[in-house]
Design an enzyme around this catalytic site. Structure first.
Site, PDB file in Angstrom:
ATOM      1  N   HIS A 189       0.831  -1.199   0.000  1.00  0.00           N
ATOM      2  CA  HIS A 189       0.000   0.000   0.000  1.00  0.00           C
ATOM      3  C   HIS A 189       0.865   1.247   0.000  1.00  0.00           C
ATOM      4  O   HIS A 189       2.010   1.232   0.428  1.00  0.00           O
ATOM      5  CB  HIS A 189      -0.965   0.026   1.191  1.00  0.00           C
ATOM      6  CG  HIS A 189      -0.303  -0.090   2.528  1.00  0.00           C
ATOM      7  ND1 HIS A 189       0.241  -1.267   3.005  1.00  0.00           N
ATOM      8  CD2 HIS A 189      -0.124   0.834   3.509  1.00  0.00           C
ATOM      9  CE1 HIS A 189       0.726  -1.075   4.225  1.00  0.00           C
ATOM     10  NE2 HIS A 189       0.524   0.195   4.540  1.00  0.00           N
ATOM     11  N   HIS A 229       0.842   5.425   1.015  1.00  0.00           N
ATOM     12  CA  HIS A 229       0.195   6.458   1.813  1.00  0.00           C
ATOM     13  C   HIS A 229       0.209   7.786   1.054  1.00  0.00           C
ATOM     14  O   HIS A 229       1.259   8.207   0.570  1.00  0.00           O
ATOM     15  CB  HIS A 229       0.934   6.666   3.135  1.00  0.00           C
ATOM     16  CG  HIS A 229       0.976   5.458   4.016  1.00  0.00           C
ATOM     17  ND1 HIS A 229       0.126   5.291   5.090  1.00  0.00           N
ATOM     18  CD2 HIS A 229       1.769   4.361   3.996  1.00  0.00           C
ATOM     19  CE1 HIS A 229       0.394   4.148   5.693  1.00  0.00           C
ATOM     20  NE2 HIS A 229       1.381   3.564   5.041  1.00  0.00           N
TER      21      HIS A 229
END
Length: 202
Positions: free
Chosen positions: A147, A149
């Site tokens: 992932h 940010h």
């Protein structure tokens, strides 16, 4: 184990006054590394581990505030934000680290960052944002599902304590040259390995 990872992550942040933003100490939703192990995989969902928090969101088993979604990736609000608007771009397929994520998936994620980041900046009244990837335990990765940010920023918000550190200039010496050669050798080996895998798929 998780406490240590969070401590590493929080060491990059300015100290927070007691009770003011205590809930923002964690950079991401919590999930144990064991969630990525083959034993926790759901046979009906291919490569999605049953207990991975992001896979649960992708499957619709857990709630999330979705900002964007397409066939490849999803952008959601972080449930433990460092700052208002802190969001996560995740692939819909499960990959435990950035290097394990296919280049096409990384490209799909990155291609969405400019306009998602722009929308978040406008919605939060910010004029900048950080794009951060915590890849690996020592780097503060808590959820072992790739992932990115997106963290909106304002001038002098004091979010990263490391921004005030004085940087040492690079020395163009033999040590630096040797490091460059070493990295290039590693890249050459990696590219050769990938060529071999593509020509001889298992």
């Amino acid at each position: 184990m998780e406490t240590r990872r969070l401590a590493i992550l929080c060491s990059h942040l300015c100290p927070i006054a007691s009770g003011s933003r205590q809930t923002q100490a964690s950079i991401s939703i919590r999930c144990s590394a064991s969630d990525d192990q083959p034993s926790s995989r759901d046979a009906t969902n291919g490569n999605q581990p049953r207990n991975c928090v992001f896979c649960k969101i992708v499957r619709g088993d857990s709630p999330a505030h979705k900002l964007y979604e397409d066939d490849m990736c999803l952008c959601i609000l972080d449930t433990k934000p460092l700052i208002h608007g802190h969001s996560l771009v995740i692939p819909k397929s499960h990959f435990c680290s950035l290097e394990a994520t296919p280049p096409s998936v990384v490209a799909a994620m990155c291609s969405k960052v400019p306009f998602i980041g722009n929308a978040i900046m406008k919605a939060t009244g910010c004029d900048s944002f950080n794009l951060v990837v915590n890849n690996g335990e020592a780097a503060g990765q808590v959820i072992f599902h790739t992932h990115m940010h997106i963290i909106p920023r304002k001038n002098c918000d004091g979010l990263w304590s490391t921004e005030s550190l004085r940087r040492c200039p690079l020395n163009f010496d033999q040590k630096s040259a040797q490091f460059v050669d070493h990295v290039r050798e590693q890249l050459s080996d990696i590219f050769e390995d990938r060529k071999g895998q593509e020509s001889n798929p298992s």
